[in-house]
Motif scaffolding. Structure first.
Motif, mmCIF file in Angstrom:
data_model
loop_
_atom_site.group_PDB
_atom_site.id
_atom_site.type_symbol
_atom_site.label_atom_id
_atom_site.label_comp_id
_atom_site.label_asym_id
_atom_site.label_seq_id
_atom_site.Cartn_x
_atom_site.Cartn_y
_atom_site.Cartn_z
ATOM 1 N N THR A 46 13.599 -61.125 21.972
ATOM 2 C CA THR A 46 14.682 -62.061 21.607
ATOM 3 C C THR A 46 15.789 -62.043 22.656
ATOM 4 O O THR A 46 16.377 -63.089 22.962
ATOM 5 C CB THR A 46 15.244 -61.715 20.210
ATOM 6 O OG1 THR A 46 14.190 -61.842 19.256
ATOM 7 C CG2 THR A 46 16.371 -62.639 19.819
ATOM 8 N N LEU A 49 14.538 -64.193 25.328
ATOM 9 C CA LEU A 49 14.647 -65.604 24.941
ATOM 10 C C LEU A 49 16.104 -66.087 25.078
ATOM 11 O O LEU A 49 16.360 -67.210 25.501
ATOM 12 C CB LEU A 49 14.170 -65.800 23.495
ATOM 13 C CG LEU A 49 14.051 -67.258 23.053
ATOM 14 C CD1 LEU A 49 12.824 -67.916 23.669
ATOM 15 C CD2 LEU A 49 13.973 -67.373 21.538
ATOM 16 N N SER A 50 17.044 -65.212 24.712
ATOM 17 C CA SER A 50 18.462 -65.569 24.823
ATOM 18 C C SER A 50 18.851 -65.803 26.284
ATOM 19 O O SER A 50 19.667 -66.688 26.583
ATOM 20 C CB SER A 50 19.341 -64.466 24.241
ATOM 21 O OG SER A 50 19.054 -64.288 22.887
ATOM 22 N N ILE A 55 21.984 -68.279 26.759
ATOM 23 C CA ILE A 55 22.948 -67.797 25.771
ATOM 24 C C ILE A 55 23.475 -66.437 26.211
ATOM 25 O O ILE A 55 24.640 -66.120 26.013
ATOM 26 C CB ILE A 55 22.290 -67.744 24.381
ATOM 27 C CG1 ILE A 55 22.158 -69.182 23.851
ATOM 28 C CG2 ILE A 55 23.094 -66.891 23.409
ATOM 29 C CD1 ILE A 55 21.371 -69.303 22.578
ATOM 30 N N LEU A 56 22.631 -65.669 26.836
ATOM 31 C CA LEU A 56 23.059 -64.416 27.464
ATOM 32 C C LEU A 56 22.831 -64.517 28.972
ATOM 33 O O LEU A 56 21.958 -65.277 29.424
ATOM 34 C CB LEU A 56 22.245 -63.237 26.920
ATOM 35 C CG LEU A 56 22.473 -62.792 25.471
ATOM 36 C CD1 LEU A 56 21.527 -61.626 25.139
ATOM 37 C CD2 LEU A 56 23.920 -62.370 25.254
ATOM 38 N N ASN A 76 26.576 -73.576 29.638
ATOM 39 C CA ASN A 76 26.790 -74.636 28.649
ATOM 40 C C ASN A 76 26.099 -75.932 29.056
ATOM 41 O O ASN A 76 25.431 -76.583 28.244
ATOM 42 C CB ASN A 76 28.284 -74.889 28.489
ATOM 43 C CG ASN A 76 28.750 -74.619 27.085
ATOM 44 O OD1 ASN A 76 28.096 -73.888 26.359
ATOM 45 N ND2 ASN A 76 29.864 -75.208 26.702
ATOM 46 N N ARG A 79 22.364 -75.700 28.817
ATOM 47 C CA ARG A 79 21.917 -75.772 27.414
ATOM 48 C C ARG A 79 21.930 -77.220 26.918
ATOM 49 O O ARG A 79 21.020 -77.663 26.219
ATOM 50 C CB ARG A 79 22.809 -74.912 26.511
ATOM 51 C CG ARG A 79 22.578 -73.426 26.649
ATOM 52 C CD ARG A 79 22.975 -72.675 25.374
ATOM 53 N NE ARG A 79 24.368 -72.837 25.023
ATOM 54 C CZ ARG A 79 25.345 -72.035 25.449
ATOM 55 N NH1 ARG A 79 25.074 -71.027 26.256
ATOM 56 N NH2 ARG A 79 26.590 -72.248 25.067
ATOM 57 N N PHE A 85 16.487 -75.853 21.003
ATOM 58 C CA PHE A 85 16.231 -74.591 20.289
ATOM 59 C C PHE A 85 15.680 -74.843 18.891
ATOM 60 O O PHE A 85 16.095 -75.783 18.205
ATOM 61 C CB PHE A 85 17.540 -73.806 20.120
ATOM 62 C CG PHE A 85 18.091 -73.248 21.410
ATOM 63 C CD1 PHE A 85 17.673 -72.008 21.870
ATOM 64 C CD2 PHE A 85 19.022 -73.956 22.151
ATOM 65 C CE1 PHE A 85 18.182 -71.486 23.045
ATOM 66 C CE2 PHE A 85 19.535 -73.442 23.320
ATOM 67 C CZ PHE A 85 19.119 -72.204 23.779
ATOM 68 N N PHE A 87 15.286 -72.277 15.525
ATOM 69 C CA PHE A 87 15.645 -70.925 15.086
ATOM 70 C C PHE A 87 14.849 -70.512 13.850
ATOM 71 O O PHE A 87 14.426 -71.357 13.058
ATOM 72 C CB PHE A 87 17.140 -70.852 14.759
ATOM 73 C CG PHE A 87 18.015 -71.372 15.866
ATOM 74 C CD1 PHE A 87 18.219 -70.631 17.028
ATOM 75 C CD2 PHE A 87 18.637 -72.610 15.762
ATOM 76 C CE1 PHE A 87 19.023 -71.115 18.036
ATOM 77 C CE2 PHE A 87 19.444 -73.096 16.775
ATOM 78 C CZ PHE A 87 19.626 -72.346 17.920
ATOM 79 N N GLN A 88 14.743 -69.199 13.696
ATOM 80 C CA GLN A 88 14.018 -68.649 12.544
ATOM 81 C C GLN A 88 14.646 -69.102 11.225
ATOM 82 O O GLN A 88 13.956 -69.421 10.267
ATOM 83 C CB GLN A 88 14.036 -67.124 12.641
ATOM 84 C CG GLN A 88 13.303 -66.424 11.533
ATOM 85 C CD GLN A 88 13.333 -64.911 11.698
ATOM 86 O OE1 GLN A 88 13.625 -64.395 12.770
ATOM 87 N NE2 GLN A 88 13.026 -64.199 10.638
ATOM 88 N N ASP A 164 12.437 -69.357 18.213
ATOM 89 C CA ASP A 164 12.515 -67.945 17.824
ATOM 90 C C ASP A 164 11.903 -67.775 16.436
ATOM 91 O O ASP A 164 12.493 -68.224 15.453
ATOM 92 C CB ASP A 164 13.983 -67.502 17.826
ATOM 93 C CG ASP A 164 14.135 -66.052 17.424
ATOM 94 O OD1 ASP A 164 13.305 -65.236 17.835
ATOM 95 O OD2 ASP A 164 15.090 -65.752 16.666
ATOM 96 N N ALA B 291 25.248 -72.916 20.636
ATOM 97 C CA ALA B 291 23.891 -72.732 21.154
ATOM 98 C C ALA B 291 23.280 -74.048 21.635
ATOM 99 O O ALA B 291 22.544 -74.071 22.614
ATOM 100 C CB ALA B 291 23.010 -72.112 20.074
ATOM 101 N N GLY B 293 24.819 -76.380 22.988
ATOM 102 C CA GLY B 293 25.534 -76.908 24.158
ATOM 103 C C GLY B 293 26.994 -77.221 23.921
ATOM 104 O O GLY B 293 27.695 -77.627 24.854
ATOM 105 N N PRO B 370 27.208 -67.104 20.778
ATOM 106 C CA PRO B 370 26.136 -68.000 20.324
ATOM 107 C C PRO B 370 24.833 -67.263 20.054
ATOM 108 O O PRO B 370 23.954 -67.782 19.359
ATOM 109 C CB PRO B 370 25.989 -69.010 21.464
ATOM 110 C CG PRO B 370 26.675 -68.403 22.638
ATOM 111 C CD PRO B 370 27.711 -67.469 22.110
ATOM 112 N N VAL B 373 22.935 -66.842 16.607
ATOM 113 C CA VAL B 373 21.975 -67.761 15.977
ATOM 114 C C VAL B 373 20.580 -67.147 15.911
ATOM 115 O O VAL B 373 19.733 -67.601 15.145
ATOM 116 C CB VAL B 373 21.882 -69.114 16.740
ATOM 117 C CG1 VAL B 373 23.169 -69.876 16.612
ATOM 118 C CG2 VAL B 373 21.512 -68.898 18.196
ATOM 119 N N PHE B 374 20.354 -66.098 16.719
ATOM 120 C CA PHE B 374 19.045 -65.449 16.699
ATOM 121 C C PHE B 374 18.996 -64.302 15.702
ATOM 122 O O PHE B 374 17.965 -63.682 15.517
ATOM 123 C CB PHE B 374 18.687 -64.928 18.095
ATOM 124 C CG PHE B 374 18.438 -66.034 19.080
ATOM 125 C CD1 PHE B 374 17.475 -66.996 18.830
ATOM 126 C CD2 PHE B 374 19.168 -66.123 20.248
ATOM 127 C CE1 PHE B 374 17.245 -68.023 19.729
ATOM 128 C CE2 PHE B 374 18.942 -67.142 21.148
ATOM 129 C CZ PHE B 374 17.981 -68.100 20.894
#
Lengths: 219, 376
Positions: A46, A49-50, A55-56, A76, A79, A85, A87-88, A164, B291, B293, B370, B373-374
Motif C-alpha cells: 500500500t 501504491l501511495s 500521495i506519498l 497534485n 493526480r 483511484f 479504494f477498498q 487498493d 487524493a 487531485g 490524503p 484514504v488507504f
C-alpha cells in the motif's frame, strides 16, 4: 511505459528509529496492462501504491508518470491529470448521488458544466448503473458502490488507474463481476491498471502478477 | 455548473445543520434585541430634543441631560432674543412634579412647560385636544403612556399636580423619556406657579430658532458671549449629551457591549464546534478530495461556503425572531429599534463570525494526509 518507478525506497521514522518499508523497487507498467500487486500484510504494497499514486513521496528513487517526473510540487497536478483511484472502502461522498460523485471528481480535475455531466453519464453507463445513477451511496449495494468508484476513476482521461483492495468488501460473486468489468473497461480504454490485493481472484484478470515481500519485489 | 458538494453535504445532516443555524440565529437575535433595546432607550433619552423644533439649546452650566434640569433666570431670554440671526427664542421648563391620583396614590410626572407649544411643534403627536388651549387656564395635556403609572384617564377629568387640580384637556402619544416618568404638558406660567420656590422667575432651558440664512455657529458664539455662565448646544450635541449621560452613568453601554460580546461568543462557539465536528466526521471525504487531485483551497472553499450558508440562514431566522419579538416588547413599553445599518452590520458580522468559526476547521484540513484514504 506509462508508469515507471526506479530504485524507490521509503523510510518511516518510528520514535528514534528509521524503518525501511520499501528497499529499492524497480517497477514499470505499460498502457493497457493490468498488474496485480500482491504481498502479505506489512510488505509495503500500500505504501508503494501511495507512491505510485503521488500521495506519498519516496525517500529516494524516481517515479515517472505519463512522462512527468513526480516531485513534491507536481503531485497534485499529476493526480488530477494522470491518475484514477479505486479504494477498498469506496470513499464515495455520501451526500452526492452516484452520477454526482463522478461529476464532482471531474470538477476537481477542472472539467465542469455540460462536459462533466456528459462524461459522468458515459462512465456511469459503462459500469451499468444508469438506473441507479440518482441514488445516494446509502441506497446502493457494496458492488454498486464499487462500480461507482470505478466509474469515478475512469472519468476523464487518466491513463493510469490504481486500485487498493477493490474486492475486499465485496462477496465473491460480486467481487468477480466487478473485477471483470474493471478489466474490460481498462482494456477497452487502453488504461494501465495496478491492483493491490490479497484476493487470488485478481490474478485471473491480471496480465502480470508482481509480489512484494519485505519491501522488495519478489522474484 | 459544478456539483455543489458544500451545500449538499451541509444539508445531508439536517440535525447538525439545524443546530448550526440555531447557534447563529441565537447570536443574531441576542444582538438585535440587545442593541435594539439599547437604541430604543437612547431614542427615548433624546426623543423630546429631536422633536422640539429648536436649532440651539441654552442650558444651565454642566446640565447632564434634558431630564435633570437646573434653573437660571428667565430674563436671559431677552439677551438671546436681541441677537441678530435669532428668529425666535422661548423659555422651556422641564421639571419633575408629583401627581395625586384619585386612588390616593402619588406618582411622578415630568412636566414640559412652554408659553406657546404650537410654535415649537410640541408635543408632536396630539391625538385629543389642542395644545393652544393650555395657556387659557389650569389645564394639562398628558401623554397616553401615563396610563400605565396613573391608571386610566380621559379628557375632561382632573388630576392634582403639586396640590392643584388641573383639567386634562388633551392626550398625546409616544412622548416618552428615558426615565419612563410620564410626560405632562402645561403652560409656562402655570408650571412656575405650581413650584414657586424653584421656578418663580426662573427657567430651565431657552429654545432658539435661528433665522433662515443665519449662521448657527455665529449665533451660538454670540449667545455664549452674552451668557457666559450657561452652556449652548446644537440640537444634535444636546441629544448626544443626554444619551451619553445615560450610557455612562447607568452602565447601559457596558451591559450592551458585554451581552453582544457574549452572544457573538456563544454563536461562534456553537458554529465552530458543529463545523469542526462535521469536518472531523467528513475527514475521509476531504482526504478523498485531496487524493483525486483537489487541494486545500478546494476544501477551504467547501468549509467557507458551508459557514456562509449557516450564517445567511441563521441571520434570516434570527431576524425573523427579532421582528416577531417587537410587538411583545412594545407591550411592556419598551422599544426595539432595528435600523437598516444595524441589520446590514449584523448580516456582515454573522458571515464574518461563521468564517472565523470555520478557521479552526481550516487548520485541521490543511494537515489532512490524503494517504488516509488507504486506511480502513
Amino acid at each position: 511505459m506509462i508508469l515507471q518507478a526506479h530504485n524507490v525506497e521509503k523510510h518511516f521514522t518510528e520514535g528514534r528509529e528509521s524503518v525501511a518499508v520499501l528497499k529499492g523497487i524497480d517497477f514499470a507498467v505499460d498502457r493497457g496492462e493490468i498488474v496485480s500487486l500482491e504481498g502479505p500484510s506489512g510488505s509495503g504494497k500500500t505504501t508503494f501504491l501511495s507512491i505510485l499514486g503521488c500521495i506519498l513521496t519516496p525517500t529516494s528513487g524516481d517515479v515517472v508518470i505519463d512522462g512527468v517526473a513526480a516531485n513534491a510540487k507536481r503531485l497534485n497536478d499529476i493526480r488530477k491529470r494522470s491518475l484514477g483511484f479505486v479504494f477498498q472502502q469506496f470513499n464515495l461522498f455520501p451526500s452526492l448521488t452516484a452520477v454526482e460523485n463522478v461529476e464532482y471528481a471531474l470538477n476537481v480535475k477542472g472539467i465542469r458544466g455540460a462536459a462533466a455531466r456528459t462524461e459522468a453519464e458515459r462512465v456511469i453507463e459503462a459500469v451499468d448503473l444508469v438506473e441507479r445513477k440518482n441514488f445516494l451511496p446509502r441506497d446502493l449495494s457494496g458492488g454498486q458502490k464499487q462500480r461507482v468508484a470505478i466509474a469515478r476513476a475512469l472519468a476523464g482521461s487518466a491513463p493510469i488507474l490504481l486500485a487498493d483492495e477493490p474486492t475486499a468488501n465485496l462477496d465473491s460473486t460480486v467481487g468477480t463481476q466487478v473485477l471483470e468489468m474493471f478489466r474490460t473497461l481498462a482494456k477497452k480504454e487502453n488504461r494501465a491498471l495496478v491492483i493491490v490485493t490479497h484476493d487470488p481472484k485478481v490474478r485471473s484478470v491480471a496480465d502480470r502478477v508482481v509480489k512484494i515481500h519485505d519491501g522488495r519485489l519478489a522474484a | 455548473m459544478s456539483v455543489d458538494l458544500a451545500t449538499k453535504s451541509l444539508l445531508h445532516d439536517k440535525l447538525r445543520f439545524l443546530i448550526t443555524v440555531s447557534g447563529v440565529a441565537f447570536a443574531v437575535t441576542l444582538v438585535f434585541v440587545q442593541v435594539g433595546l439599547f437604541l430604543g432607550l437612547m431614542d427615548n433619552a433624546s426623543l423630546t430634543i429631536n422633536h422640539l423644533d429648536a436649532d440651539l439649546w441654552v442650558t444651565s452650566h454642566n446640565t447632564a441631560n434634558i431630564d435633570f434640569s437646573h434653573t437660571f433666570s428667565e430674563t436671559y431670554i431677552k439677551r438671546v432674543r436681541s441677537i441678530p440671526g435669532v428668529a425666535r427664542a422661548d423659555n422651556l421648563i422641564v421639571w419633575f412634579m408629583n401627581v395625586s391620583l384619585p386612588n390616593g396614590a402619588v406618582e411622578g410626572t415630568e412636566v414640559y412647560a412652554l408659553e406657546d407649544f404650537s410654535r415649537w411643534n410640541f408635543p408632536w403627536n396630539v391625538v385629543d385636544g389642542n395644545v393652544t388651549d393650555l395657556r387659557r387656564g389650569n389645564y394639562i395635556v398628558v401623554d397616553d403612556s401615563a396610563k400605565k403609572r396613573w391608571g386610566a384617564f380621559e379628557v375632561g377629568e382632573y388630576r392634582e399636580v403639586l396640590g392643584r387640580r388641573l383639567k386634562i384637556i388633551g392626550r398625546s402619544i409616544n412622548a416618552l423619556s428615558f426615565t419612563t416618568t410620564p410626560l405632562t404638558f402645561m403652560d409656562y406660567r402655570l408650571a412656575q406657579s405650581l413650584n414657586p420656590d424653584d421656578l418663580r422667575g426662573n427657567t430651565t432651558y431657552i429654545l432658539v430658532k435661528v433665522a433662515p440664512g443665519a449662521n448657527v455657529e455665529q449665533v451660538r458664539a454670540e449667545i455664549r458671549h452674552r451668557l457666559p455662565y450657561n452652556d449652548v448646544f446644537t440640537r444634535d450635541e444636546w441629544a448626544n449629551r443626554s444619551r451619553t449621560y445615560w450610557i455612562q452613568s447607568t452602565g447601559l453601554g457596558l451591559n450592551m457591549y458585554l451581552t453582544v460580546f457574549l452572544g457573538c461568543l456563544v454563536g461562534i462557539v456553537v458554529v465552530a464546534q458543529t463545523l469542526y465536528t462535521s469536518t472531523m466526521e467528513h475527514i475521509k471525504e476531504f482526504g478523498t478530495v485531496k487524493a483525486i487531485g483537489g487541494g486545500n483551497a478546494d476544501i477551504y472553499s467547501i468549509l467557507a461556503k458551508q459557514a456562509t450558508i449557516a450564517a445567511v440562514a441563521g441571520f434570516a431566522l434570527g431576524a425573523v425572531m427579532s421582528y416577531a419579538l417587537r410587538p411583545v416588547i412594545e407591550k411592556i413599553n419598551l422599544k426595539l429599534v432595528i435600523p437598516t445599518p444595524l441589520s446590514v452590520a449584523v448580516f456582515i458580522g454573522s458571515i464574518l463570525l461563521c468564517l472565523a468559526a470555520a478557521m479552526i476547521s481550516f487548520r485541521k484540513v490543511a494537515s489532512i494526509d490524503p494517504a488516509l484514504v488507504f486506511r480502513t
